[in-house]
Design a protein around this motif. Structure first.
Motif, PDB file in Angstrom:
ATOM      1  N   ALA A 108       0.902  -1.240   0.008  1.00 25.67           N
ATOM      2  CA  ALA A 108       0.116   0.105  -0.131  1.00 25.67           C
ATOM      3  C   ALA A 108       0.982   1.173  -0.078  1.00 25.67           C
ATOM      4  CB  ALA A 108      -0.866   0.089   1.454  1.00 25.67           C
ATOM      5  N   VAL A 111       1.980   1.904  -3.455  1.00 26.46           N
ATOM      6  CA  VAL A 111       0.689   2.691  -4.228  1.00 26.46           C
ATOM      7  C   VAL A 111       0.878   4.092  -3.948  1.00 26.46           C
ATOM      8  CG1 VAL A 111      -1.685   2.335  -4.477  1.00 26.46           C
ATOM      9  CG2 VAL A 111      -0.704   0.254  -4.224  1.00 26.46           C
ATOM     10  N   SER A 112       0.797   4.344  -2.634  1.00 24.21           N
ATOM     11  CA  SER A 112       0.760   5.611  -2.434  1.00 24.21           C
ATOM     12  C   SER A 112       1.891   6.589  -2.950  1.00 24.21           C
ATOM     13  CB  SER A 112       0.676   5.898  -0.759  1.00 24.21           C
ATOM     14  OG  SER A 112       0.638   7.111  -0.350  1.00 24.21           O
ATOM     15  N   THR A 115       1.339   6.888  -6.694  1.00 23.06           N
ATOM     16  CA  THR A 115       0.196   8.044  -7.066  1.00 23.06           C
ATOM     17  C   THR A 115       0.680   9.406  -6.686  1.00 23.06           C
ATOM     18  OG1 THR A 115      -1.305   6.230  -6.439  1.00 23.06           O
ATOM     19  CG2 THR A 115      -2.209   8.202  -6.318  1.00 23.06           C
ATOM     20  N   THR A 153      -7.330   5.991  -2.908  1.00 24.04           N
ATOM     21  CA  THR A 153      -6.948   4.714  -2.694  1.00 24.04           C
ATOM     22  C   THR A 153      -7.620   4.126  -1.512  1.00 24.04           C
ATOM     23  OG1 THR A 153      -4.966   5.215  -1.321  1.00 24.04           O
ATOM     24  CG2 THR A 153      -4.290   5.173  -3.573  1.00 24.04           C
ATOM     25  N   LEU A 156      -8.499   0.545  -1.745  1.00 23.23           N
ATOM     26  CA  LEU A 156      -7.290  -0.468  -1.744  1.00 23.23           C
ATOM     27  C   LEU A 156      -6.535  -0.749  -0.552  1.00 23.23           C
ATOM     28  CD1 LEU A 156      -5.885  -2.126  -4.028  1.00 23.23           C
ATOM     29  CD2 LEU A 156      -4.563  -0.098  -4.392  1.00 23.23           C
ATOM     30  N   THR A 157      -6.443   0.378   0.467  1.00 15.89           N
ATOM     31  CA  THR A 157      -5.593   0.487   1.589  1.00 15.89           C
ATOM     32  C   THR A 157      -6.221  -0.158   2.650  1.00 15.89           C
ATOM     33  OG1 THR A 157      -5.789   2.786   1.715  1.00 15.89           O
ATOM     34  CG2 THR A 157      -4.164   2.116   0.542  1.00 15.89           C
ATOM     35  N   TRP A 173      -8.938  -2.220  -8.567  1.00 15.20           N
ATOM     36  CA  TRP A 173      -8.841  -0.979  -8.092  1.00 15.20           C
ATOM     37  C   TRP A 173      -9.141   0.236  -8.966  1.00 15.20           C
ATOM     38  CZ3 TRP A 173      -4.176   2.221  -8.010  1.00 15.20           C
ATOM     39  CH2 TRP A 173      -4.429   3.407  -7.493  1.00 15.20           C
ATOM     40  N   THR A 177     -12.226   3.159  -9.805  1.00 16.17           N
ATOM     41  CA  THR A 177     -11.694   4.553  -9.252  1.00 16.17           C
ATOM     42  C   THR A 177     -11.677   5.307 -10.604  1.00 16.17           C
ATOM     43  OG1 THR A 177     -10.448   3.449  -7.522  1.00 16.17           O
ATOM     44  CG2 THR A 177     -10.202   5.739  -7.773  1.00 16.17           C
TER      45      THR A 177
END
Length: 459
Positions: A108, A111-112, A115, A153, A156-157, A173, A177
């Motif tokens: 996660a 992902v952050s 993004t 997110t 997802l998180t 996801w 989104t």
């Protein structure tokens, strides 16, 4: 990626001859030297650029040529990559997203990080558009980016920062989104489709729902909104309201005056009301109808409430009731102030006619919008109130001029909103709509004045 080769990719989707020439031109620029790929993808951060390079070099193609470009990538590999990035499926785009972390399993936190990096590219060009000239958006830095990423997110998180996700998780996801996909697709076009900055700026405004800001007296307004907030709000507006934001009011310009607020926002069409309380919470509402002084709630189901800090949220009507909007001033027997949702004395959002105080009462949630408490405390002190009209300004002539041209004038109720509010309270709204002002010697006008004079006695 992560020590494993990418699976053999299907032939890229069909490109026009012009597209192919553009891809070859981009390929020559990005792979002409060992540093040109990273330099060509600025402002994307270097780690993601390096990982993307590795991802492209591992793409297997149906073209079985063993001749590699001197930088280790063939034009066929690049063409497959561009096809996936610009025209691919969610699965193909999810593989590219994971490739930015050089792995098929990402956390996660990964992902952050990706993004936020994509957001930096996205905003780097957006804020250079002439659209932004009418606003000085607040810079909230990393904190503001993290709040926006949490919103993007959130689906997802939820399982925690150490939970690793595979390509199929990212694919799911992405498919749920659309706001993130707008960002992802725009960034891919910026990096791999357009040839130069001029071409980027010419095309990006057609891809991103970003408004033209009309400032105050041709000067830019210093706003409590940051760039992420603008993108979030405008994305959630009806399409017909996304093109223009016209500044109407801020207490930093007009002072802490409820009368000034009303004079700037009444009969101006759909508006965006933004409030910051003394504890830093940022929230507000979108009023889909013009603000008018009335004795009762009114409005439409296109209205919504929102929060921007400490978290992002959009709260649309539950249809439990139709208490969308309320506004009144100077009435002895009615609540005086501006409200959205809930009920009298228990609004989802309320600004008192004193201007400096308001409330957001939602136990457990606002019945009209399903919103939680928006402010830090149920009763709050106002720090900033800011209002923007939405959509292009209607170029109608002044209503009085129109009346002269058509031979009609304003009704007495139109010129006296307080009397109109009294009539609505008595349930006489429709009966009064037919009365119009005429010359002073008109018998009907005299009769109407007599009726209006009896209203305070009835109350």
């Amino acid at each position: 990626m992560g020590g494993s080769e990418s699976k053999e990719s299907a032939p890229p989707q069909l490109f026009t001859q012009g597209d192919v020439l553009c891809i070859h031109s981009k390929f020559d620029k990005l792979f002409k030297s060992t540093h040109s790929f990273q330099e060509g993808l600025v402002p994307l951060n270097k780690e993601l650029s390096r990982n993307l390079y590795q991802y492209i070099s591992h793409i297997q193609t149906h073209h079985h040529s063993h001749q590699k470009h001197k930088q280790g990538v063939t034009v066929q590999q690049f063409q497959v990559f561009v096809s996936h990035a610009l025209k691919g499926t969610y699965e193909e785009k999810a593989a590219i997203f994971c490739g930015m972390k050089n792995s098929t399993q990402i956390s996660a936190t990964d992902v952050s990080d990706v993004t936020i990096s994509l957001l930096e590219v996205y905003k780097h060009y957006l804020i250079q558009l002439p659209h932004w000239r009418g606003i000085h958006a607040l810079n909230t830095g990393v904190k503001g980016d993290k709040q926006f990423v949490s919103y993007l997110t959130k689906g997802l998180t939820a399982s925690g920062e150490n939970w690793n996700m595979c390509i199929s998780d990212i694919e799911t996801w992405m498919s749920k989104t659309p706001h993130f996909m707008n960002i992802f697709d725009t960034v891919c076009s910026i990096l791999f489709q357009f040839e130069n900055k001029k071409e980027i700026l010419e095309n990006i405004s057609a891809m991103v729902p970003i408004p033209v800001f009309v400032g105050h007296r041709n000067e830019a307004v210093r706003s409590v909104l940051d760039h992420n907030s603008v993108l979030f709000l405008n994305y959630n507006l009806p399409i017909m309201h996304q093109s223009h934001w016209r500044f109407l009011f801020s207490n930093s310009v007009f002072g802490d005056s409820f009368s000034q607020l009303l004079s700037q926002i009444i009969n101006k069409g759909p508006t965006l009301l933004v409030i910051r309380d003394k504890k830093g919470h940022l929230f507000g509402g979108m009023a889909a109808d013009s603000w008018e002084c009335r004795a009762k709630f009114y409005g439409s189901s296109s209205c919504f409430l929102f929060t921007l800090s400490p978290q992002y949220g959009i709260y649309t009507p539950t249809m439990y009731n139709e208490n969308f909007m309320y506004l009144n001033q100077g009435q002895a027997t009615l609540l005086n102030g501006l409200g959205m949702g809930g009920q009298m004395d228990y609004f989802g959002l309320w600004i008192d006619s004193s201007f400096n105080h308001g409330h957001s009462k939602a136990k457990p949630k606002c019945t009209t919008y399903g919103s939680p408490q928006l402010s830090a405390d149920p009763e709050f002190e106002v720090d900033v109130i800011e209002v923007w009209a939405l959509g292009p300004e209607k170029k109608n002539e002044d209503s009085d001029d129109e009346g002269e041209q058509t031979g009609t004038k304003k009704s007495i109720l139109q010129s006296d909103p307080e009397s109109k509010a009294m009539l609505e309270l008595l349930g006489k709204t429709q009966a009064s709509e037919g009365f119009r002002e005429h010359d002073e010697d008109d018998d009907q006008s005299e009769e109407m004045k007599r009726k209006m004079n009896t209203i305070p006695k009835l109350l």
